[in-house]
Motif scaffolding. Structure first.
Motif, PDB file in Angstrom:
ATOM      1  N   ARG A  24      -1.475  51.506 -45.699  1.00  0.00           N
ATOM      2  CA  ARG A  24      -0.365  51.619 -44.745  1.00  0.00           C
ATOM      3  C   ARG A  24      -0.819  51.207 -43.343  1.00  0.00           C
ATOM      4  O   ARG A  24      -0.109  50.495 -42.625  1.00  0.00           O
ATOM      5  N   LEU A  25      -1.995  51.672 -42.954  1.00  0.00           N
ATOM      6  CA  LEU A  25      -2.518  51.325 -41.631  1.00  0.00           C
ATOM      7  C   LEU A  25      -2.691  49.823 -41.494  1.00  0.00           C
ATOM      8  O   LEU A  25      -2.298  49.228 -40.484  1.00  0.00           O
ATOM      9  N   SER A  26      -3.284  49.199 -42.499  1.00  0.00           N
ATOM     10  CA  SER A  26      -3.513  47.756 -42.464  1.00  0.00           C
ATOM     11  C   SER A  26      -2.210  46.990 -42.284  1.00  0.00           C
ATOM     12  O   SER A  26      -2.143  46.014 -41.520  1.00  0.00           O
ATOM     13  N   ALA A  27      -1.153  47.430 -42.969  1.00  0.00           N
ATOM     14  CA  ALA A  27       0.140  46.754 -42.861  1.00  0.00           C
ATOM     15  C   ALA A  27       0.747  46.927 -41.478  1.00  0.00           C
ATOM     16  O   ALA A  27       1.330  45.996 -40.911  1.00  0.00           O
ATOM     17  N   LEU A  28       0.606  48.120 -40.910  1.00  0.00           N
ATOM     18  CA  LEU A  28       1.263  48.420 -39.641  1.00  0.00           C
ATOM     19  C   LEU A  28       0.560  47.816 -38.427  1.00  0.00           C
ATOM     20  O   LEU A  28       1.203  47.514 -37.426  1.00  0.00           O
ATOM     21  N   VAL A  29      -0.762  47.648 -38.495  1.00  0.00           N
ATOM     22  CA  VAL A  29      -1.483  47.087 -37.339  1.00  0.00           C
ATOM     23  C   VAL A  29      -1.786  45.609 -37.539  1.00  0.00           C
ATOM     24  O   VAL A  29      -2.522  45.019 -36.751  1.00  0.00           O
TER      25      VAL A  29
END
Length: 238
Positions: free
Chosen positions: A79-84
């Motif tokens: 999720r973090l990778s997608a959002l940043v």
């Protein structure tokens, strides 16, 4: 007749409402929106982009940690990778209207490819850094949550990384770890094709191909998960 790009106080006024921050240091704001390709630029946003990237990751990480208390470390990482990602940051930049405010080489800024997306994404991260420098972490947090929190629900439909899923499943199944082996590499250097197999104690290996070693590993993990009935053909948990 082309419109003159706003600077200093006019630029701060334009961004006050959309960012929720009233910039006092107009030079800092101008630097945040100046790419290294800008002609006769005295300063650019590369250092600010470095700082903003870290601030964004911190705020989004905490946001996800609190919003998804049952998520595993692997799921939070996806999720973090997608959002940043640069793509998401560029989307925020377009929402802010930064394309018309950026100071950059015309060819770089007006392009439709990856380079123009990266320029816009870097400007958003630099803007986050500028807000952080002036207003501290809470000011930066308010800005990030305003634009990234609504997007956090959109990544619910993003499939989890198959390698992470396989590793977690293997740990529960028999305590072992998947072993990836490159079986073959063919094709020219600029367009290689890798064949990778994944082996797990107690199960037959599964091989798959990909345009990169990482892509082949993900394809092998996906195939293994589907074969063992852990994932459906659509790549979702069964």
């Amino acid at each position: 007749m082309s419109l003159k790009r706003p600077t200093k106080g006019a630029l701060a006024d334009i961004l006050r409402e959309s960012t929720g921050h009233a910039f006092r240091d107009h030079a800092l704001l101008q630097t945040a929106l100046t790419h290294s390709s800008a002609v006769r630029a005295v300063a650019n946003n590369e250092r600010l982009e470095f700082l903003g990237d870290r601030v964004l990751a911190l705020v989004v990480s905490q946001m996800l940690f609190e919003a998804f208390p049952d998520a595993t470390e692997g799921e939070l990482a996806v999720r973090l990778s997608a959002l940043v990602s640069g793509q998401t940051c560029a989307e925020v930049g377009r929402e802010l209207g930064l394309e018309a405010l950026l100071r950059a080489d015309a060819a770089v800024k007006s392009g439709n490819g990856r380079k123009s997306t990266n320029v816009l994404a870097d400007a958003v991260e630099a803007l986050i850094a500028a807000i952080y420098i002036e207003g501290g972490l809470e000011a930066a947090r308010r800005f990030v949550l305003r634009y990234w929190e609504p997007r956090s629900t959109a990544v619910l439909s993003i499939p989890r990384d198959p390698k992470t899923v396989l590793q977690e499943w293997a740990a529960q199944a028999n305590g072992s770890r998947p072993l990836y082996t490159i079986e073959n590499r063919e094709g020219p250097d600029h367009e290689p094709v890798f064949t990778v197999s994944v082996a797990l104690t107690g199960f037959p290996p599964f091989s798959a191909t990909g345009r990169s070693k990482q892509a082949a590993e993900r394809a092998a993990a996906t195939g293994f998960l589907i074969r063992e009935g852990i994932w459906s053909q659509e790549g979702q948990n069964t």
